[in-house]
Design an enzyme around this catalytic site. Structure first.
Site, PDB file in Angstrom:
ATOM      1  N   HIS A  90      -4.797  -8.081  -2.094  1.00 54.07           N
ATOM      2  CA  HIS A  90      -4.294  -6.869  -1.456  1.00 54.07           C
ATOM      3  C   HIS A  90      -3.040  -7.236  -0.656  1.00 54.07           C
ATOM      4  CE1 HIS A  90      -5.226  -3.070   1.179  1.00 54.07           C
ATOM      5  NE2 HIS A  90      -3.955  -3.206   0.912  1.00 54.07           N
ATOM      6  N   GLU A 171       3.371  -4.049   0.908  1.00 60.36           N
ATOM      7  CA  GLU A 171       2.794  -5.137   1.708  1.00 60.36           C
ATOM      8  C   GLU A 171       3.896  -5.902   2.438  1.00 60.36           C
ATOM      9  OE1 GLU A 171      -0.602  -5.626   2.159  1.00 60.36           O
ATOM     10  OE2 GLU A 171      -0.580  -3.680   1.181  1.00 60.36           O
ATOM     11  N   HIS A 175       3.997  -5.267   6.354  1.00 63.33           N
ATOM     12  CA  HIS A 175       3.314  -6.378   7.029  1.00 63.33           C
ATOM     13  C   HIS A 175       4.151  -7.646   7.229  1.00 63.33           C
ATOM     14  CE1 HIS A 175      -0.381  -4.086   6.890  1.00 63.33           C
ATOM     15  NE2 HIS A 175      -0.273  -3.942   5.578  1.00 63.33           N
TER      16      HIS A 175
END
Ligand code: NAG
Ligand code: NAG
Ligand code: NAG
Ligand code: NAG
Ligand code: NAG
Ligand code: NAG
Length: 326
Positions: A90, A171, A175
């Site tokens: 993920h 992502e 992040h």
């Protein structure tokens, strides 16, 4: 995505940092991490005024390596399939040491076509995160010639109902930009655009490769099954994962809440019933890139260990769709 927890309140610092990385004014010089001590993240010494923020994670020191169990990708007809007998990546997330987090920390590195949530804080008063509509991030990193990495990501980091490169960009922009050690200045005066993205993807892969969720569960007798008689208890899932990881990861479920199902009618257990995610928590020594990390329990900072149903035998670990995994 990062949908199962509440969103942190952004740091005042972020209002300055949003367009320029986490520590405005950081020089691109002198970040030779071989010369610095691998101070553990979230320790007293891991402060931006005490260490090189490029060499010790000072911003998002609670590092989460997150994995999915999806049963299809939705884009099988285009060749986007799941790898057999293994969970998928993920992302790699930088939470604050207290377990809360922020996101989209550097809007100059916004390559996410579908920002979610759509502001930097996830609340209406955050800075809007505009959708990116240029070439896919896979195209942006192709000039690095890391075809082996791209092939690995294609296989083990598939998107769900979206092209995989959209998940990778999400992502990265949401992040990776909130790790101090992936700031562009960390790559020195000869930084080449998107070098940090390549580094982030390779780092996420290196954590994934050391966290064989499928193997750990299988060793514990926990296997996917669509047989309605095969349902697991949360403890039956946690046990083998803790045996492999040495700490309890977060176990995430989706699907209906137990007490809205036939089996759970009248129960007070409103946990979810379909096994979907595992999040492994770490403190890291020096740069997360070195993958020298200490497993920590998902509830070490007071967070919960799972959103799954706790009633014995309430959790379904579904088999993948025929033809989705090859
Ligand atoms: C980098 O290191 C050199 C040599 O020690 C020093 O002269 C210079 O001031 C340093 N630059 C920064 C931005 O810290
Ligand atoms: C958690 O840590 C962050 C970063 O230090 C801080 O901004 C936030 O206020 C903290 N949250 C709580 C609930 O203490
Ligand atoms: C974010 O999404 C919400 C819900 O769809 C919407 O009301 C809001 O206007 C959006 N904000 C921005 C900045 O796009
Ligand atoms: C499910 O459980 C929750 C928490 O115990 C409770 O608030 C809710 O009313 C229950 N729902 C049903 C449909 O029983
Ligand atoms: C974390 O969960 C374990 C297992 O339920 C429990 O023994 C431990 O006390 C919890 N720790 C914290 C800090 O809540
Ligand atoms: C198992 O069930 C899941 C969830 O309904 C479904 O998506 C999948 O296709 C099923 N797999 C098989 C092999 O029947």
């Amino acid at each position: 995505m990062h949908t199962m927890r509440s969103i942190a309140v952004a740091l005042p610092l972020l209002t300055n940092g949003v367009l320029a990385g986490l520590y405005p004014g950081l020089s691109a010089d002198n970040h030779t991490c071989e010369l610095s001590d691998p101070v553990p993240s979230c320790s007293e010494g891991a402060q931006p005024d005490l260490v090189d923020t490029c060499c010790v994670e000072t911003f998002g020191g609670l590092v989460l390596a997150t994995q999915y169990w999806n049963t299809y990708t939705g884009l099988e007809s285009e060749g986007q399939v799941l790898p057999k007998d293994t969970w998928t990546i993920h992302g790699l997330w930088p939470d604050f040491c207290n377990g809360s987090y922020t996101q989209y920390c550097d809007l100059s590195r916004q390559y996410d076509p579908e920002p979610y949530p759509n502001t930097t804080t996830g609340t209406p008063d955050g800075t809007p995160v505009e959708p990116y509509n240029g070439p896919g991030i896979d195209k942006l990193i192709e000039p690095f010639g890391r075809w082996d990495l791209l092939a690995y990501m294609k296989k083990y980091w598939p998107g769900l109902n979206q092209p995989s490169h959209v998940l990778w960009a999400h992502e990265y922009s949401k992040h990776a930009t909130c790790f101090s050690t992936f700031d562009t200045e960390c790559y020195g005066p000869a930084y080449r655009a998107h070098e940090d993205a390549v580094d982030y993807f390779a780092t996420a892969v290196s954590y994934y490769r050391r966290l064989p969720t499928w193997d750990w569960l299988t060793a514990g007798g926990v296997r996917p099954s669509n047989d309605t008689a095969t349902r697991y208890s949360l403890s039956e899932i946690q046990g083998p994962l803790a045996a492999g990881f040495f700490e309890l990861p977060y176990v995430g479920c989706s699907g209906p809440r137990y007490n809205t199902t036939e089996a759970g009618r009248g129960s007070a257990d409103d946990g979810y019933t379909i096994l979907t995610e595992v999040w492994y928590y770490f403190h890291v020594f020096g740069r997360p890139q070195s993958a020298q990390a200490l497993p920590v329990s998902a509830n070490a900072t007071g967070g919960r260990l799972s959103n799954c149903a706790r009633t014995p035998g309430a959790i379904w670990y579904p088999e993948r769709t025929e033809g989705s995994a090859v």
